[in-house]
Scaffold this active site. Structure first.
Site, short mmCIF file in Angstrom:
data_model
loop_
_atom_site.label_atom_id
_atom_site.label_comp_id
_atom_site.label_asym_id
_atom_site.label_seq_id
_atom_site.Cartn_x
_atom_site.Cartn_y
_atom_site.Cartn_z
N ASP A 198 -5.74 -1.61 -2.16
CA ASP A 198 -4.58 -1.92 -1.33
C ASP A 198 -4.53 -3.43 -1.11
O ASP A 198 -5.56 -4.10 -1.10
CB ASP A 198 -4.68 -1.19 0.03
CG ASP A 198 -3.33 -1.00 0.69
OD1 ASP A 198 -2.84 0.14 0.70
OD2 ASP A 198 -2.77 -2.00 1.19
N ASP B 112 -3.14 -6.49 -5.36
CA ASP B 112 -1.69 -6.68 -5.18
C ASP B 112 -1.04 -6.09 -6.42
O ASP B 112 -1.18 -6.63 -7.52
CB ASP B 112 -1.36 -8.17 -5.05
CG ASP B 112 0.14 -8.41 -4.95
OD1 ASP B 112 0.93 -7.43 -5.04
OD2 ASP B 112 0.54 -9.58 -4.80
N VAL B 113 -0.34 -4.97 -6.25
CA VAL B 113 0.18 -4.25 -7.43
C VAL B 113 1.24 -5.06 -8.17
O VAL B 113 1.54 -4.75 -9.34
CB VAL B 113 0.78 -2.87 -7.05
CG1 VAL B 113 -0.27 -1.94 -6.49
CG2 VAL B 113 1.97 -3.00 -6.13
N TYR C 59 15.46 0.00 -3.45
CA TYR C 59 14.37 0.99 -3.33
C TYR C 59 14.68 2.22 -4.18
O TYR C 59 13.83 2.73 -4.91
CB TYR C 59 14.23 1.36 -1.85
CG TYR C 59 13.14 2.34 -1.52
CD1 TYR C 59 11.82 1.92 -1.38
CD2 TYR C 59 13.42 3.69 -1.34
CE1 TYR C 59 10.81 2.82 -1.06
CE2 TYR C 59 12.42 4.59 -1.01
CZ TYR C 59 11.11 4.16 -0.87
OH TYR C 59 10.12 5.06 -0.55
N THR D 214 5.44 7.58 8.63
CA THR D 214 4.38 6.62 8.30
C THR D 214 4.83 5.25 8.80
O THR D 214 6.00 5.07 9.17
CB THR D 214 4.15 6.51 6.77
OG1 THR D 214 5.29 5.85 6.21
CG2 THR D 214 3.96 7.86 6.11
N1 LIG Z 1 7.35 7.35 4.33
C1 LIG Z 1 8.35 7.90 3.66
O1 LIG Z 1 9.32 8.40 4.25
C2 LIG Z 1 8.33 7.96 2.17
C3 LIG Z 1 9.21 8.83 1.53
C4 LIG Z 1 9.22 8.90 0.15
C5 LIG Z 1 8.36 8.10 -0.58
N2 LIG Z 1 7.51 7.25 0.06
C6 LIG Z 1 6.62 6.45 -0.78
O2 LIG Z 1 5.29 6.79 -0.47
C7 LIG Z 1 4.44 5.69 -0.78
C8 LIG Z 1 3.57 5.44 0.43
O3 LIG Z 1 4.39 5.01 1.51
P1 LIG Z 1 3.99 5.26 3.03
O4 LIG Z 1 5.15 5.88 3.68
O5 LIG Z 1 2.66 5.89 3.09
O6 LIG Z 1 3.97 3.75 3.55
P2 LIG Z 1 2.82 2.86 4.20
O7 LIG Z 1 3.49 1.57 4.51
O8 LIG Z 1 2.14 3.61 5.28
O9 LIG Z 1 1.79 2.65 2.99
C9 LIG Z 1 2.09 1.83 1.89
C10 LIG Z 1 0.81 1.14 1.47
O10 LIG Z 1 1.13 0.32 0.34
C11 LIG Z 1 0.44 -0.91 0.49
N3 LIG Z 1 1.10 -1.96 -0.27
C12 LIG Z 1 2.33 -2.48 -0.06
N4 LIG Z 1 2.57 -3.46 -0.94
C13 LIG Z 1 1.46 -3.55 -1.73
C14 LIG Z 1 1.11 -4.38 -2.81
N5 LIG Z 1 1.92 -5.36 -3.26
N6 LIG Z 1 -0.09 -4.19 -3.39
C15 LIG Z 1 -0.94 -3.24 -2.93
N7 LIG Z 1 -0.67 -2.44 -1.90
C16 LIG Z 1 0.53 -2.60 -1.30
C17 LIG Z 1 0.47 -1.18 1.99
O11 LIG Z 1 -0.53 -2.13 2.36
C18 LIG Z 1 0.23 0.21 2.56
O12 LIG Z 1 -1.15 0.48 2.73
C19 LIG Z 1 5.36 4.53 -1.12
O13 LIG Z 1 5.46 4.42 -2.52
C20 LIG Z 1 6.68 4.96 -0.54
O14 LIG Z 1 7.76 4.35 -1.20
C21 LIG Z 1 7.47 7.17 1.42
#
Ligand SMILES: NC(=O)c1ccc[n+]([C@@H]2O[C@H](COP(=O)([O-])OP(=O)(O)OC[C@H]3O[C@@H](n4cnc5c(N)ncnc54)[C@H](O)[C@@H]3O)[C@@H](O)[C@H]2O)c1
Length: 237
Positions: A37, A50-51, A143, A178
């Site tokens: 992460d 960093d992805v 997005y 989240t």
């Molecule tokens: N929460 C929702 O409603 C939802 C719905 C559909 C899909 N998603 C997807 O689920 C996945 C997880 O999201 P979440 O809701 O758990 O959010 P979150 O913000 O809790 O977690 C996202 C994580 O990604 C990490 N991150 C962000 N940019 C980064 C980078 N450049 N390099 C490495 N790590 C990085 C952050 O530090 C964090 O730990 C994401 O791909 C999001 O798009 C979320």
């Protein structure tokens, strides 16, 4: 018997939210888990990545593979960012950053683990997309485009690597409580809840079992290029 006993799993974006829930459930199911992460705490079993940075992805995957004793069986791509802006007002940097993290990051992480998986003739890749990639969302074109891209990437990758025993699939969650959705306006959330047949957002631990299924044997053995939708009924393909 835990269903992921002794599997080596890398959960990218596993420091928070859905990724953290998947990492925790994988561990309960017997996997050895490394979290990568941007916000890696330095705790054991975490690596900084960093992805959006090709070099960072390559070195973090190498580090994670070492931590897993040279065997990375499962990759989960859950890193992501979300901002809101209508297309007419969106600057190019906002667009480009979302594509870089939410789409190109998935490509880079997949590419980095493939040589090892193909060599061993087995592996599972699980990409976290979103139901917004299927239905779109106002103020979320960047997005939604990235997440639709993840679905297309996953299908294409699945075609390429399934003959080598590597199964790639996506999960397209609906809205989940989240830190990511903390930044969305209350109006948007209220309207979204009203649209959902279940009438509520999901929780990260309600997504993790789908990621366990896709990684498991025999449960996940026949899923190839699929997009599973734990989404409170938001999308019914
Ligand atoms: N929460 C929702 O409603 C939802 C719905 C559909 C899909 N998603 C997807 O689920 C996945 C997880 O999201 P979440 O809701 O758990 O959010 P979150 O913000 O809790 O977690 C996202 C994580 O990604 C990490 N991150 C962000 N940019 C980064 C980078 N450049 N390099 C490495 N790590 C990085 C952050 O530090 C964090 O730990 C994401 O791909 C999001 O798009 C979320």
């Amino acid at each position: 018997m835990p269903v992921l006993q002794d599997k080596g799993a890398l959960v990218v974006g596993g420091a928070s939210g859905i990724g953290a829930a998947i990492a925790a459930m994988y561990a309960v199911e017997g996997a050895r888990v490394v979290v990568a992460d941007r916000d890696a705490s330095g705790a054991s079993g975490t690596v900084r990545m960093d992805v959006a940075d090709e070099g960072s992805v390559a070195s973090a995957v190498a580090e994670a593979t070492d931590l897993l004793g040279g065997r990375l069986d499962i990759l989960v791509n859950s890193a992501g960012i979300l901002t809101q802006a209508p297309v007419a007002e969106m600057d190019l940097a906002t667009w480009a950053q979302t594509i870089a993290v939410d789409l190109t990051g998935v490509f880079l992480c997949c590419r980095a683990v493939l040589p090892g998986m193909i060599e061993r003739g087995s592996g599972r890749i699980i990409n976290i997309a979103s139901q917004l990639g299927i239905k779109g969302g106002e103020g979320l074109a960047h997005y939604a485009a990235a997440k639709a891209g993840v679905v297309g990437l996953t299908k294409s990758l699945a075609l390429e690597v399934s003959p080598h025993g590597v199964l790639a699939n996506a999960i397209a969650p609906g809205p989940i409580e989240t830190p990511m959705v903390d930044g969305i306006t209350e109006d948007w959330k209220r309207a979204k809840r009203a649209e959902l047949p279940l009438g509520r957002f999901g929780r990260p631990e309600e997504i993790a079992p789908t990621a366990v299924l896709l990684a498991s044997d025999p449960g996940g053995n026949l899923y190839v290029g699929q997009t599973l939708g734990p989404n409170s009924g938001d999308v019914m393909p």
